[in-house]
Design an enzyme around this catalytic site. Structure first.
Site, PDB file in Angstrom:
ATOM      1  N   GLU A   1      14.457  16.100  -2.907  1.00  0.00           N
ATOM      2  CA  GLU A   1      13.001  16.127  -2.750  1.00  0.00           C
ATOM      3  C   GLU A   1      12.354  17.095  -3.745  1.00  0.00           C
ATOM      4  OE1 GLU A   1      11.118  14.186  -1.176  1.00  0.00           O
ATOM      5  OE2 GLU A   1      12.575  13.102   0.038  1.00  0.00           O
TER       6      GLU A   1
ATOM      7  N   ASP B   1       3.046  11.254   0.520  1.00  0.00           N
ATOM      8  CA  ASP B   1       3.035  11.547  -0.912  1.00  0.00           C
ATOM      9  C   ASP B   1       1.987  10.664  -1.576  1.00  0.00           C
ATOM     10  OD1 ASP B   1       4.165   9.030  -1.009  1.00  0.00           O
ATOM     11  OD2 ASP B   1       5.827   9.591  -2.321  1.00  0.00           O
TER      12      ASP B   1
ATOM     13  N   TYR C   1       4.560  18.563   2.172  1.00  0.00           N
ATOM     14  CA  TYR C   1       5.272  17.311   1.979  1.00  0.00           C
ATOM     15  C   TYR C   1       6.777  17.497   2.122  1.00  0.00           C
ATOM     16  CZ  TYR C   1       7.900  13.660  -0.187  1.00  0.00           C
ATOM     17  OH  TYR C   1       8.859  12.703  -0.401  1.00  0.00           O
TER      18      TYR C   1
ATOM     19  N   CYS D   1      -4.150  -6.915   4.352  1.00  0.00           N
ATOM     20  CA  CYS D   1      -4.494  -5.739   3.546  1.00  0.00           C
ATOM     21  C   CYS D   1      -6.001  -5.698   3.418  1.00  0.00           C
ATOM     22  CB  CYS D   1      -3.844  -5.811   2.167  1.00  0.00           C
ATOM     23  SG  CYS D   1      -4.403  -4.538   1.011  1.00  0.00           S
TER      24      CYS D   1
ATOM     25  N   CYS E   1       3.737  -8.594  -2.069  1.00  0.00           N
ATOM     26  CA  CYS E   1       3.601  -7.590  -1.014  1.00  0.00           C
ATOM     27  C   CYS E   1       3.997  -8.214   0.323  1.00  0.00           C
ATOM     28  CB  CYS E   1       2.161  -7.079  -0.955  1.00  0.00           C
ATOM     29  SG  CYS E   1       1.895  -5.853   0.356  1.00  0.00           S
TER      30      CYS E   1
ATOM     31  N   CYS F   1       0.479  -7.633  -5.717  1.00  0.00           N
ATOM     32  CA  CYS F   1       0.011  -8.130  -4.416  1.00  0.00           C
ATOM     33  C   CYS F   1       0.693  -9.438  -4.022  1.00  0.00           C
ATOM     34  CB  CYS F   1      -1.498  -8.310  -4.444  1.00  0.00           C
ATOM     35  SG  CYS F   1      -2.414  -6.757  -4.686  1.00  0.00           S
TER      36      CYS F   1
ATOM     37  N   CYS G   1       2.894  -1.663  -4.344  1.00  0.00           N
ATOM     38  CA  CYS G   1       1.496  -1.224  -4.340  1.00  0.00           C
ATOM     39  C   CYS G   1       1.316  -0.075  -5.330  1.00  0.00           C
ATOM     40  CB  CYS G   1       1.098  -0.806  -2.923  1.00  0.00           C
ATOM     41  SG  CYS G   1      -0.678  -0.652  -2.666  1.00  0.00           S
TER      42      CYS G   1
END
Length: 293
Positions: free
Chosen positions: A35, A136, A118, A206, A201, A198, A191
């Protein structure tokens, strides 16, 4: 409008990237290392370095026993090397005060050196499977579009962003942790910021698509350049010091950026202020921890 958990979880199960820190047997410490490395750094650059670090420093005490310079040298060209110094400091605290184990409590994680909102929640979620919102840039963008119908998220707000994602999490703890990873993956792969895919997706609904994909109306994002910046100069100076295992003369640093001595001096001064570089009594320069070697 919600981001349907069953659909998103199925998509993630079928398409998730095989990232090394997602595999079985990875410890919370090793997830913490990933991370920290992944902040502002692409996965493709992080993965090989992370695997080297796992082999070299499998537990915090192993890193704590190494010098700051060793950690900075191993960090290589990942960028933002202050992250490496803070991780080294964090390793020392974990070894001395937490039995060489990364805590699972978010508040305790937040008390550790270099661990922000985070990272604390990411470790609690991805290492320990806790039902906590993990936010994030990718997650903020997915929520902005799918839930709020905006092309881009507004200014970050820890309170608002965490509440938005917490409201989406499935009730079951195990599903919630996987959902957090899936939400992040959706933002990273589908995204995306510039060219959202799209057509592929998995979400059946959406808000942004339903409203005709309205354009972003706020001020344009500033594009972060690298060439010619102080960051580039700092990187060149650090490269000289990483490649030498003894203090170097100023002349060896001066030659890496001869076109703008003022900028070079400013970059070197900032490295000294940040504790990444040390100056010896006789005027030589070295990585942190090697100035008195």
């Amino acid at each position: 409008m919600a981001v349907e958990s069953s659909v998103l979880l199925k998509w993630y199960s079928d398409t998730a990237r095989d990232l090394p820190w997602r595999r079985e047997g990875v410890s919370a410490w090793q997830i913490l290392m990933s991370e920290i490395m992944l902040q502002q750094t692409p996965v493709v650059r992080v993965a090989p370095i992370w695997e080297e670090w796992v082999a070299r420093w499998p537990v915090p005490s192993a890193m704590a026993a190494s010098s700051q310079a060793e950690v900075l040298r191993a960090w290589g060209k990942l960028g933002y090397p202050r992250r490496a110094l803070r991780l080294h400091e964090c390793a020392g605290v974990l070894a001395a005060e937490h039995g060489d184990v990364v805590p699972e409590d978010v508040d305790i994680l937040l008390s550790l050196p270099g661990i922000g909102s985070y990272t604390a929640r990411a470790v609690a979620c991805f290492a320990y499977g806790q039902r906590v919102p993990v936010v994030d840039t990718n997650v903020r963008r997915v929520v902005a579009r799918a839930v709020h119908g905006n092309a881009e998220p507004g200014k970050p707000s820890n309170t608002r962003d965490l509440a938005d994602v917490a409201a989406l999490l499935p009730k079951a703890r195990a599903r919630a942790a996987t959902y957090s990873a899936a939400l992040m993956e959706l933002g990273a792969l589908i995204c995306t910021a510039r060219t959202p895919n799209c057509e592929n997706c998995p979400l059946p609904n959406c808000a942004w698509v339903a409203s005709g994909k309205p354009a972003h109306t706020g001020p344009p994002k500033k594009v972060q350049k690298f060439a010619g910046t102080d960051r580039q100069v700092r990187g060149k100076l650090m490269a000289v010091l990483r490649e030498s295992h003894r203090p170097v003369e100023r002349a060896q640093l001066d030659i890496v950026w001869p076109t703008d001595p003022g900028q070079r001096d400013r970059a070197l001064h900032s490295l000294l202020v940040d504790g990444l570089v040390e100056q010896t009594d006789d005027g030589l320069f070295a990585l942190a921890g090697e100035g008195t070697a």
